[in-house]
Enzyme design. Sequence first.
Site, short mmCIF file in Angstrom:
data_model
loop_
_atom_site.label_atom_id
_atom_site.label_comp_id
_atom_site.label_asym_id
_atom_site.label_seq_id
_atom_site.Cartn_x
_atom_site.Cartn_y
_atom_site.Cartn_z
N HIS A 172 -17.43 1.25 -0.51
CA HIS A 172 -16.68 2.26 0.23
C HIS A 172 -17.44 3.57 0.39
O HIS A 172 -18.12 4.03 -0.53
CB HIS A 172 -15.27 2.46 -0.34
CG HIS A 172 -15.18 3.03 -1.72
ND1 HIS A 172 -15.09 4.38 -1.96
CD2 HIS A 172 -15.12 2.44 -2.93
CE1 HIS A 172 -14.97 4.58 -3.26
NE2 HIS A 172 -15.00 3.43 -3.88
N ASP A 179 -19.07 7.09 -7.30
CA ASP A 179 -18.00 6.19 -6.86
C ASP A 179 -17.69 6.54 -5.41
O ASP A 179 -16.98 7.51 -5.16
CB ASP A 179 -16.77 6.38 -7.76
CG ASP A 179 -15.59 5.54 -7.32
OD1 ASP A 179 -15.73 4.72 -6.41
OD2 ASP A 179 -14.50 5.73 -7.90
N GLU A 181 -10.96 3.73 0.77
CA GLU A 181 -10.71 2.89 -0.41
C GLU A 181 -9.89 3.64 -1.45
O GLU A 181 -9.00 3.09 -2.09
CB GLU A 181 -12.05 2.44 -1.03
CG GLU A 181 -11.91 1.38 -2.12
CD GLU A 181 -11.75 1.92 -3.53
OE1 GLU A 181 -11.49 1.12 -4.44
OE2 GLU A 181 -11.86 3.16 -3.74
N GLU A 182 -10.22 4.91 -1.62
CA GLU A 182 -9.62 5.69 -2.70
C GLU A 182 -8.13 5.96 -2.49
O GLU A 182 -7.43 6.40 -3.39
CB GLU A 182 -10.37 7.02 -2.90
CG GLU A 182 -11.82 6.87 -3.33
CD GLU A 182 -11.99 6.37 -4.77
OE1 GLU A 182 -10.99 6.12 -5.44
OE2 GLU A 182 -13.15 6.23 -5.19
N ASP A 211 -18.86 -1.83 -6.41
CA ASP A 211 -18.20 -0.56 -6.74
C ASP A 211 -18.47 -0.24 -8.20
O ASP A 211 -18.98 -1.08 -8.95
CB ASP A 211 -16.69 -0.69 -6.47
CG ASP A 211 -16.01 0.64 -6.17
OD1 ASP A 211 -16.53 1.69 -6.60
OD2 ASP A 211 -14.96 0.63 -5.52
N HIS A 266 -14.33 9.28 -11.47
CA HIS A 266 -13.41 10.21 -10.81
C HIS A 266 -13.47 11.62 -11.41
O HIS A 266 -12.53 12.39 -11.27
CB HIS A 266 -11.96 9.68 -10.81
CG HIS A 266 -11.76 8.60 -9.78
ND1 HIS A 266 -10.55 8.32 -9.19
CD2 HIS A 266 -12.64 7.74 -9.22
CE1 HIS A 266 -10.70 7.32 -8.32
NE2 HIS A 266 -11.96 6.95 -8.33
ZN LIG Z 1 -14.72 3.19 -5.98
#
Ligand SMILES: [Zn+2]
Length: 330
Positions: free
Chosen positions: A63, A163, A193-194, A216, A302
């Site tokens: 992503h 990410d 995606e998130e 990922d 994150h």
């Molecule tokens: Zn991811």
Amino acid sequence: MKSLVKNLVETAAPSGFEKPIRDLILAEIGVSSTDQQIDALGNLIIRKGTRTPTGKRIMLAAHMDEIGVMASFIDEKGFIRFTNLGGVFPVHCVGSRVKFLNGVEGVIGMDKLDKPGLPTLSQLFIDVGAASRAACPIKIGDAAVFERPFAVLGEQWVAKSLDDRIGVAILIETFKQLKETPHEVYFVFSVQEEVGTRGATTAAYGIDPDLGLSVDVTRTGDTPKGIMMEVALGKGPAIKVRDSGMISDPQLVQALSAIAEKSSIPYQLEVLEAGTTDARAIQLARSGVPSGCVSIPCRYVHSPSEMVNEKDVYNTVNLLVKFLSESLPF
Ligand SMILES: [Zn+2]
């Protein structure tokens, strides 16, 4: 590959606003228009190879979007309240800097709390240095990402948005290194995606693959008093067995593991108890697609300072190139 990763992570592209990354990938890959497509949601889909009688139509997905924030309310003094784009944790916010897509930078501050503890997102605000609402250069709906430069700490690479820009870089490198394949391979650089694997959902419907694989990051259990998880930095790509949204196809897990062993590529098996990837969306597309995921171990997922190991990155490319170069046993 390091300079490519630096360029990718230092580009701002939160969920729904992926164009800058898409442009960068296109410039990097430079394929003919007949092999590439940008679909209605903004997924970039690049095809390589023609399916032979022993080959499959394979969808690979990484992503393009990153977590971010969006202005939701601006008070009379010019302080901006915000909502999240994806999994933003308050513990990482206070004192962080953000950059809006129009270039304006801001600092995240917090309200005085009644009790000791962590604030909620609604108790945080962005200060862009404006003296009033009228002077604030941000409007409702403007999006921002965390601002942090790429850094190399020994063997580890640190940045915001690893990410999943590390997955994007790995797909680009795999595309470049893959010479011969019996498969028709679709390299999908997905959007949103998130916020719930939305881009992969429509891309998988359009491609209608025989097999799906996302690339990922995953969490690790190798930090002090960390989570109970086997995956660690530097021990190779993690072949996902399950996460909280998907159970990988066992034949695919077996095939990936066998290729890693045959090629002397270190690998780990991953069981992730919280979180999922684009592979979930691919697996549930149409009448179902056997799917799995190759994960890059990543500490501090994150946060504005995610960390991966460079050998894991190169080994993930090696594993994917080998995997795509051969016919599958199922
Ligand atoms: Zn991811």
